[in-house]
Design an enzyme around this catalytic site. Structure first.
Site, PDB file in Angstrom:
ATOM      1  N   ILE A 465       0.830  -1.207   0.000  1.00  0.00           N
ATOM      2  CA  ILE A 465       0.000   0.000   0.000  1.00  0.00           C
ATOM      3  C   ILE A 465       0.865   1.258   0.000  1.00  0.00           C
ATOM      4  O   ILE A 465       0.415   2.337   0.388  1.00  0.00           O
ATOM      5  CB  ILE A 465      -1.028  -0.002   1.153  1.00  0.00           C
ATOM      6  CG1 ILE A 465      -0.339  -0.039   2.523  1.00  0.00           C
ATOM      7  CG2 ILE A 465      -1.955  -1.188   1.007  1.00  0.00           C
ATOM      8  CD1 ILE A 465      -1.340   0.093   3.689  1.00  0.00           C
ATOM      9  N   GLU A 703       1.880   2.479  11.643  1.00  0.00           N
ATOM     10  CA  GLU A 703       0.942   3.360  12.334  1.00  0.00           C
ATOM     11  C   GLU A 703       1.502   4.098  13.538  1.00  0.00           C
ATOM     12  O   GLU A 703       0.950   5.124  13.947  1.00  0.00           O
ATOM     13  CB  GLU A 703      -0.319   2.564  12.711  1.00  0.00           C
ATOM     14  CG  GLU A 703      -1.132   2.262  11.471  1.00  0.00           C
ATOM     15  CD  GLU A 703      -2.106   1.115  11.642  1.00  0.00           C
ATOM     16  OE1 GLU A 703      -3.286   1.393  11.805  1.00  0.00           O
ATOM     17  OE2 GLU A 703      -1.682  -0.047  11.584  1.00  0.00           O
TER      18      GLU A 703
HETATM   19 MO1  MOS Z   1      -4.713   0.679   9.001  1.00  0.00          MO
HETATM   20  S1  MOS Z   1      -6.171   1.977   9.693  1.00  0.00           S
HETATM   21  O1  MOS Z   1      -4.835  -0.542  10.164  1.00  0.00           O
HETATM   22  O2  MOS Z   1      -5.237   0.233   7.471  1.00  0.00           O
END
Ligand code: MOS
Length: 736
Positions: A465, A703
């Site tokens: 991603i 994150e």
């Molecule tokens: Mo992330 S909000 O765990 O894709």
């Protein structure tokens, strides 16, 4: 090992394809006979469709079909009632309107322009009532969900908070709020759908979880999962909104089935604000009770957030309060309020990013009340084990993060008294906060294939991603096999490859990476067995445990006897040699609490007359186990920190209370940080060896960068101005 690749800051292997425009994204796959689908959305937020007049739209040249709830084929798996873990989609199966800008029609045309013209000519009539899109706490209509999302129970209690708080010398009792935020990846959602007959379909989608899309499409259309193939080679940003399939995926597949031609559908930037989830607003009530020395005696964290009328999502904002500090008496709770809004969803560090804003602001308030240095306060409440789970940490280097961060940042120059540091017309302030994020792992599989030229192809379903998955997986496999990284190719993004989990929750490196490592090791072991058994091999009859694998060769002892991967496969006569591995969550993980930790440091400058806040500099210090690639890791940390700047100062979706619609629905109204908002940021990775977390010792880094920084900024603003803003974002009207 001299050719070790893991850890090195190598460039992204997919970088040249991306910057040269050769990487094809889901909505730009060239397909013959393609058609274009466009979603038309509702103008009201609550009510019922009385009718959709499509007559003028149908007359636009090039329009093939206008699909509405009246003529849409019934989908066997479409549900109108929510159940756990399966998001409800709006795929033209009902007349009910649950939120503003819900899909009410779908145009399919030969060109996008025809579809756009037709969309402007669709006329809908509604029976509508005033929506409710805002909430207060304690109005009697909130409820307690069964769980705080996927991360644990909705409530927790240890000790006796009330008794502890009663006798405390100091109490901080405040409300903190965070606004609606919408994901804005550079690449909006989009897909290309091709049916092969009535019951086989291929979707090129932009997704964080291709196996989830496969399952959902299979269920919606009532076809076997093996008849659905989902391909997602490149994803232009995920952030949680691409973690689950949304209505437009079902609609695109439905359109392609109706017109019996391939369909391309891309959401507009405006549609991103209603069709792919959002971060729900929170109201958080936090009470900290401490003795004069700053020792926490009690903590209470209650969080309220919104969900839709028809589905449930909990923003688990109070979860980190269960584990971040040592405290004997802690209660936490989450409550939901149903509104006429789309279903919220995961957004980068869901819960914890909103929650650390409240908790770490509150800790700063406690430090100020006690006239104690904020780091000293945190050290006095340092949790030596996870008191919420009652488990030891698998590893924790937070003390080291504080220490290295304070030294590098020059924390000692901070003045405790607000408004005491100036630079010309600017008030200067320092702030800091702690960060933490769980180190997750799910089961995954991967296959490694040695080819005739001695290179290795490793495959796993998975997704990249933008985090660097292509690159780090090649590095992991290269080291496990003893091959230069250039000789390893990693392929992902296809449900015909081995199954892997969603790229969410910062778990891809940990989960898919562990499977890749085991598959590569299994292939190496196969090669060793082959060499030993092969009478023509110089290593024939040797003992496997004495062989080393390096630079594409197996060697014995000082290297006098060796055999190469390519010679081995050549003599085997096989076209390729492969090994597959499946991993489960490591058993030993259950005995530990697994988290990464960090400390964020920020200096702000506030224009005293205008209230404008500028970030002068920021430093993030993170300990997240083994860093697999220093360059892609740094980018992940930086990206989180940049988002933290937007979170603190800019981002908010404003809704019109009358229509329920988002007003800030493009990037000129919905503000995100641009270069001028972002100073030179610094990142320190604290070395950390964690033998328990997974095969790689890597905790996941996608994150943690967004955690704590929002509070660090708010705390710096307080230090600069003496004003405590508890209501995000910190816009200048709140400071004047
Ligand atoms: Mo992330 S909000 O765990 O894709």
């Amino acid at each position: 090992m001299k050719d070790a690749s893991v850890g090195r800051p190598i460039d992204r292997v997919d970088g040249p394809l991306k910057v040269s425009g050769r990487a094809q994204y889901a909505a730009e796959i060239p397909v013959a006979n393609i058609t274009h689908a466009l979603i038309v959305t509702s103008a009201v937020a609550r009510g019922r469709l009385l009718g959709v007049d499509t007559s003028r739209a149908e007359q636009v040249p090039g329009v093939l079909r206008v699909i509405t709830a009246e003529n849409a084929p019934r989908l066997p798996g479409a549900k109108t009632k929510s159940d756990a873990n399966d998001r409800l989609l709006q795929v033209l199966q009902e007349d009910e309107i649950h939120y503003a800008d819900q899909p009410i029609a779908l145009i399919v045309a030969d060109t996008l322009e025809s579809a756009q013209e037709a969309a402007s000519l669709v006329h809908a009539r509604y029976a509508s009532t005033a929506p409710r899109v805002e909430f207060e706490r304690n109005t009697g209509d909130e409820y307690e969900p069964a769980k705080a999302g996927p991360v644990g129970p909705a409530t927790s209690k240890r000790g006796d908070f009330d008794a502890a708080a009663k006798n405390a010398a100091v109490r901080i009792d405040q409300i903190y709020t965070t606004p609606v935020q919408n994901h804005n990846p550079m690449e909006p959602h989009g897909l290309t759908v091709i049916w092969q007959g009535e019951d086989h379909v291929t979707l090129y989608d932009t997704s964080q979880g291709i196996f989830g899309v496969k399952k959902k499409v299979s269920a919606l259309f009532g076809i076997p999962p093996e008849n659905v193939r989902v391909i997602s080679r490149y994803v232009g940003g995920g952030f949680g909104c691409k973690g689950s399939p949304w209505s437009h995926v079902g609609l695109a597949a439905l359109a392609a089935r109706v017109v019996k031609r391939p369909v391309k559908l891309a959401l507009t930037r405006q549609q991103m604000f209603s069709l792919v989830g959002h971060r729900p607003p929170t109201i958080q009530h936090l009470v900290l009770a401490a003795d004069r020395s700053g020792k926490l005696l009690g903590m209470q964290h209650e969080s309220w957030s919104e969900t839709s009328r028809f589905d449930e999502f909990v923003e688990p904002a109070a979860v980190q309060t269960r584990m971040l500090y040592s405290c004997p008496n802690v209660t936490t709770s989450h409550r939901l309020v149903r509104l006429d809004v789309p279903t919220p969803t995961f957004m980068r560090a869901p819960g914890e990013s909103t929650g650390t804003f409240a908790l770490e602001s509150s800790m700063d308030e406690l430090a100020a009340a006690l006239e104690l240095d904020p780091i000293e306060l945190r050290l006095r409440n340092y949790a030596e084990r996870d008191e919420g789970e009652d488990k030891p940490w698998s590893s924790k280097s937070l003390r080291e993060c504080y220490r290295q961060g304070a030294a590098k940042f020059g924390w000692a120059k901070r003045r405790g008294e607000p408004r005491s540091l100036r630079d010309g017309r600017y008030l200067v302030g320092y702030g800091m906060a702690s960060a933490t994020y769980p180190a997750r792992q799910s089961g995954a599989s991967a296959v490694a294939r040695l080819r005739r030229d001695g290179s290795v192809l490793v495959q796993a379903g998975s997704q990249d991603i933008g985090t660097g998955t292509y690159t780090i997986m090649a590095q992991i496999a290269a080291d496990a096999l003893g091959l230069p990284v250039e000789r390893v190719q990693f392929e992902l993004g296809d449900t015909t490859l081995p199954e892997t989990p969603v790229s969410g929750g910062s778990q891809t490196a940990s989960s898919t990476g562990s499977a890749v490592k085991l598959a590569a090791l299994a292939l190496r072991d196969k090669l060793i067995a082959l060499a030993i058994a092969d009478p023509q091999s110089p290593l024939h009859g040797t003992r496997g445990e004495l062989l080393k694998s390096s630079a594409g060769e197996l060697t014995l002892g000082d290297g006098a006897r060796k055999d190469s991967f390519s010679a081995l496969i050549e003599r085997s006569g096989q076209p390729e040699l492969s090994a597959q591995a499946w991993t489960k969550e490591k058993e030993q993980r259950k005995n530990f609490s697994l988290h990464s930790f960090g400390a964020q440091f920020v200096e702000v400058r506030v224009d005293e007359d205008l209230g404008e806040v500028r970030i002068a500099r920021a430093l993030g210090v993170f300990a997240a186990g083994k860093i697999l690639n220093a360059k892609t890791a740094r980018s992940q940390f930086l990206g989180g920190m940049v988002w933290g700047i937007g979170f603190a100062l800019e981002e908010q979706t404003v809704r019109d209370a009358r229509s329920g619609r988002a007003i800030t629905r493009d990037l000129s109204d919905y503000h995100v940080p641009v270069h001028a908002d972002v100073p030179a940021l610094e990142v320190i990775s604290v070395a950390e060896d964690d033998p328990h977390v997974n095969e790689l010792g890597a905790k996941g880094i996608g994150e943690i960068g967004i955690r704590g920084i929002t509070a660090a900024i708010a705390n710096a603003v307080f230090n600069a101005t003496g004003k405590r803003v508890r209501d995000l974002p910190i816009t200048l009207d709140k400071l004047i």
